[in-house]
Each structure stands twice: as C-alpha cells, then as structure tokens.
Design a protein around this motif. Structure first.
Motif, mmCIF file in Angstrom:
data_model
loop_
_atom_site.group_PDB
_atom_site.id
_atom_site.type_symbol
_atom_site.label_atom_id
_atom_site.label_comp_id
_atom_site.label_asym_id
_atom_site.label_seq_id
_atom_site.Cartn_x
_atom_site.Cartn_y
_atom_site.Cartn_z
ATOM 1 N N LEU A 1 10.720 138.056 -17.324
ATOM 2 C CA LEU A 1 9.892 137.132 -16.652
ATOM 3 C C LEU A 1 10.645 135.849 -17.085
ATOM 4 O O LEU A 1 10.837 135.485 -18.050
ATOM 5 N N ARG A 2 10.563 135.218 -15.760
ATOM 6 C CA ARG A 2 11.381 133.988 -15.861
ATOM 7 C C ARG A 2 10.757 132.774 -15.171
ATOM 8 O O ARG A 2 10.103 133.064 -14.145
ATOM 9 N N ALA A 3 10.711 131.658 -15.837
ATOM 10 C CA ALA A 3 10.300 130.490 -15.178
ATOM 11 C C ALA A 3 11.428 129.583 -15.197
ATOM 12 O O ALA A 3 11.982 129.224 -16.011
ATOM 13 N N TYR A 4 11.237 128.985 -14.021
ATOM 14 C CA TYR A 4 12.471 127.684 -13.714
ATOM 15 C C TYR A 4 11.632 126.554 -13.605
ATOM 16 O O TYR A 4 10.850 126.507 -12.851
ATOM 17 N N ILE A 5 12.219 125.683 -14.406
ATOM 18 C CA ILE A 5 11.425 124.333 -14.458
ATOM 19 C C ILE A 5 12.532 123.233 -14.290
ATOM 20 O O ILE A 5 13.777 123.302 -14.316
ATOM 21 N N ASP A 6 11.761 121.928 -13.657
ATOM 22 C CA ASP A 6 12.718 120.823 -13.566
ATOM 23 C C ASP A 6 11.897 119.448 -13.772
ATOM 24 O O ASP A 6 10.928 119.562 -14.104
ATOM 25 N N LYS A 7 12.657 118.474 -13.801
ATOM 26 C CA LYS A 7 11.969 117.177 -14.072
ATOM 27 C C LYS A 7 13.150 115.888 -13.554
ATOM 28 O O LYS A 7 14.277 116.518 -13.184
ATOM 29 N N GLU A 8 12.548 114.891 -13.138
ATOM 30 C CA GLU A 8 13.506 113.732 -12.800
ATOM 31 C C GLU A 8 14.494 113.661 -13.704
ATOM 32 O O GLU A 8 14.235 113.542 -14.724
ATOM 33 N N GLY A 9 15.479 113.620 -13.371
ATOM 34 C CA GLY A 9 16.897 113.398 -14.250
ATOM 35 C C GLY A 9 17.587 114.785 -14.839
ATOM 36 O O GLY A 9 18.551 114.776 -15.256
ATOM 37 N N GLY A 10 16.707 115.857 -14.668
ATOM 38 C CA GLY A 10 17.242 117.101 -14.835
ATOM 39 C C GLY A 10 16.850 117.760 -16.342
ATOM 40 O O GLY A 10 16.148 116.874 -16.973
ATOM 41 N N ILE A 11 16.641 118.987 -16.233
ATOM 42 C CA ILE A 11 16.118 119.473 -17.654
ATOM 43 C C ILE A 11 17.262 119.885 -18.544
ATOM 44 O O ILE A 11 18.412 120.077 -18.269
ATOM 45 N N THR A 12 16.893 119.898 -19.841
ATOM 46 C CA THR A 12 17.738 120.147 -21.053
ATOM 47 C C THR A 12 17.355 121.458 -21.540
ATOM 48 O O THR A 12 16.208 122.059 -21.227
ATOM 49 N N VAL A 13 18.392 121.897 -22.379
ATOM 50 C CA VAL A 13 18.037 123.117 -23.215
ATOM 51 C C VAL A 13 16.716 122.953 -24.124
ATOM 52 O O VAL A 13 15.956 123.774 -24.218
ATOM 53 N N ASN A 14 16.551 121.741 -24.572
ATOM 54 C CA ASN A 14 15.677 121.370 -25.487
ATOM 55 C C ASN A 14 14.211 121.506 -24.680
ATOM 56 O O ASN A 14 13.224 121.952 -25.200
ATOM 57 N N ASP A 15 14.202 120.877 -23.590
ATOM 58 C CA ASP A 15 13.182 121.169 -22.806
ATOM 59 C C ASP A 15 12.649 122.428 -22.701
ATOM 60 O O ASP A 15 11.393 122.813 -22.576
ATOM 61 N N CYS A 16 13.603 123.293 -22.149
ATOM 62 C CA CYS A 16 13.249 124.791 -21.953
ATOM 63 C C CYS A 16 12.973 125.352 -22.995
ATOM 64 O O CYS A 16 11.961 126.240 -23.037
ATOM 65 N N GLU A 17 13.388 125.137 -24.284
ATOM 66 C CA GLU A 17 12.938 125.663 -25.589
ATOM 67 C C GLU A 17 11.452 125.373 -25.925
ATOM 68 O O GLU A 17 10.801 126.013 -26.429
ATOM 69 N N THR A 18 11.158 124.016 -25.737
ATOM 70 C CA THR A 18 9.577 123.529 -25.685
ATOM 71 C C THR A 18 8.621 124.365 -25.109
ATOM 72 O O THR A 18 7.806 125.022 -25.594
ATOM 73 N N VAL A 19 9.210 124.470 -23.773
ATOM 74 C CA VAL A 19 8.319 125.269 -22.802
ATOM 75 C C VAL A 19 8.101 126.634 -23.376
ATOM 76 O O VAL A 19 7.312 127.549 -23.230
ATOM 77 N N ALA A 20 9.244 127.413 -23.784
ATOM 78 C CA ALA A 20 9.486 128.703 -24.040
ATOM 79 C C ALA A 20 8.555 129.100 -25.192
ATOM 80 O O ALA A 20 7.740 129.954 -25.318
ATOM 81 N N ARG A 21 8.732 128.265 -26.211
ATOM 82 C CA ARG A 21 7.830 128.333 -27.423
ATOM 83 C C ARG A 21 6.482 128.338 -27.272
ATOM 84 O O ARG A 21 5.607 129.144 -27.771
ATOM 85 N N GLU A 22 5.841 127.413 -26.143
ATOM 86 C CA GLU A 22 4.455 127.473 -25.993
ATOM 87 C C GLU A 22 4.142 128.416 -25.347
ATOM 88 O O GLU A 22 2.887 129.090 -25.471
#
Length: 179
Positions: free
Chosen positions: A64-85
């Motif tokens: 089960l994969r979620a692909y996310i983005d934001k202005e300026g690009g997504i970081t590993v820490n951003d992915c980790e934050t979302v994954a934990r929640e």
C-alpha cells in the motif's frame, strides 16, 4: 471482443482467473479510496499534496503506497512523518485483511501524469509519451504539452508539429527529464 473457449472446462478456469483479477482490482480500488480518505487530513494539515495511492502485489508481497509532494519537493523526513501518523490510523481502522507493507514516497521525477492537476502542472512543459502500438513507426514521442481533454493529449514537437494522441493509446505519459 471476449475470448471464445473450446469447452466448458476452459471457460470455468478462465472465469476463475478473470473473476479473481476483477475481484482483486475492485478490492485494490476500495483500499486505495479508504487510504486516501484517511491520509488527506494529515496531508492538508502539513500542506502536502497527495499525488497517488496504490495497492499492488509485487511477487508475493502486497504494498500500500502513498505518493506525496509539496512545493520545493518532499524529504525523507516528510515521508516518515506521514508514515508514522498513517500507520497508527491503518492499525486502528484495520480494513485490509491481507498482510501488506505500507510505504510513503515522493513521486519522483519521472512520475506519470494521471490526474487533472498533473496535466495542469505540466501545461507548456516538455513531456514524453510512449504508446502501446507503433504510430508512424515509433512508440516514443516527445514534445511540449499543448492541450488535453478527457480523451486526448496534444503535444507540439520541437519542429513545431502538433501530434494528438488518444489517451487509450498512451502507455505512459510523463514530464521529460533533460540531463
């Protein structure tokens, strides 16, 4: 056109195989939709964008994969934050009975154009198109995204030629990456 089987046994076997494929596809769509509903409030709070959700089987493992983005690009820490929640919510909701691996990722540079917002974002930009069948002795095309609608995509080549493709004929469409 539907296939024709020689005998009842072939038809029964095909029905089981095709029936399972349809069942897995609808199951995947259901899981993707539920995941999207859970993840969107998290992403909105963080000012991230949901690019895509997929539930796919690779080998013997479900992902089960979620692909996310934001202005300026997504970081590993951003992915980790979302994954934990999301892991907490997925454990609470527990709507997928199969064993699976949940991943959060950036869509990457070569991500395909899938949604309306992908086409809007790439309007006027150089894109690559790969078709299922050969058109004028080629399956690979490159040009600037000129127009699109629900059924077709038009690009303008560097030579100024306009090419229109039916979306049903397109195997892959993504932003071109020049190195």
């Amino acid at each position: 056109m539907l296939p024709v089987w020689e005998n009842r046994t072939e038809a029964v076997i095909a029905g089981i195989i095709y029936g399972k494929e349809v069942q897995e596809m609808s199951k995947a769509s259901e899981y993707e939709a539920k995941t999207e509903k859970l993840i969107l409030p998290i992403l909105e709070r963080l000012s991230f964008e949901l690019v895509d959700v997929e539930y796919v089987k690779e080998g013997s493992v479900w992902y089960l994969r979620a692909y996310i983005d934001k202005e300026g690009g997504i970081t590993v820490n951003d992915c980790e934050t979302v994954a934990r929640e999301m892991n907490t919510l997925l454990d609470e909701e527990d709507f997928i009975p199969d064993s699976y691996t949940f991943e959060v990722s950036s869509p990457g540079l070569g991500r395909p154009l899938k949604k309306e917002k992908d086409y809007v974002r790439n309007m006027g930009k150089k894109i690559e198109i790969r078709t299922y069948r050969s058109i004028n002795h080629s399956k690979d095309f490159c040009g600037f995204l000129k127009t699109y609608d629900a059924a077709s995509v038009t690009i303008e080549t560097e030579e100024g030629e306009e090419l229109t493709f039916e979306k049903a004929d397109i195997a892959l469409i993504r932003q071109a990456i020049d190195f």
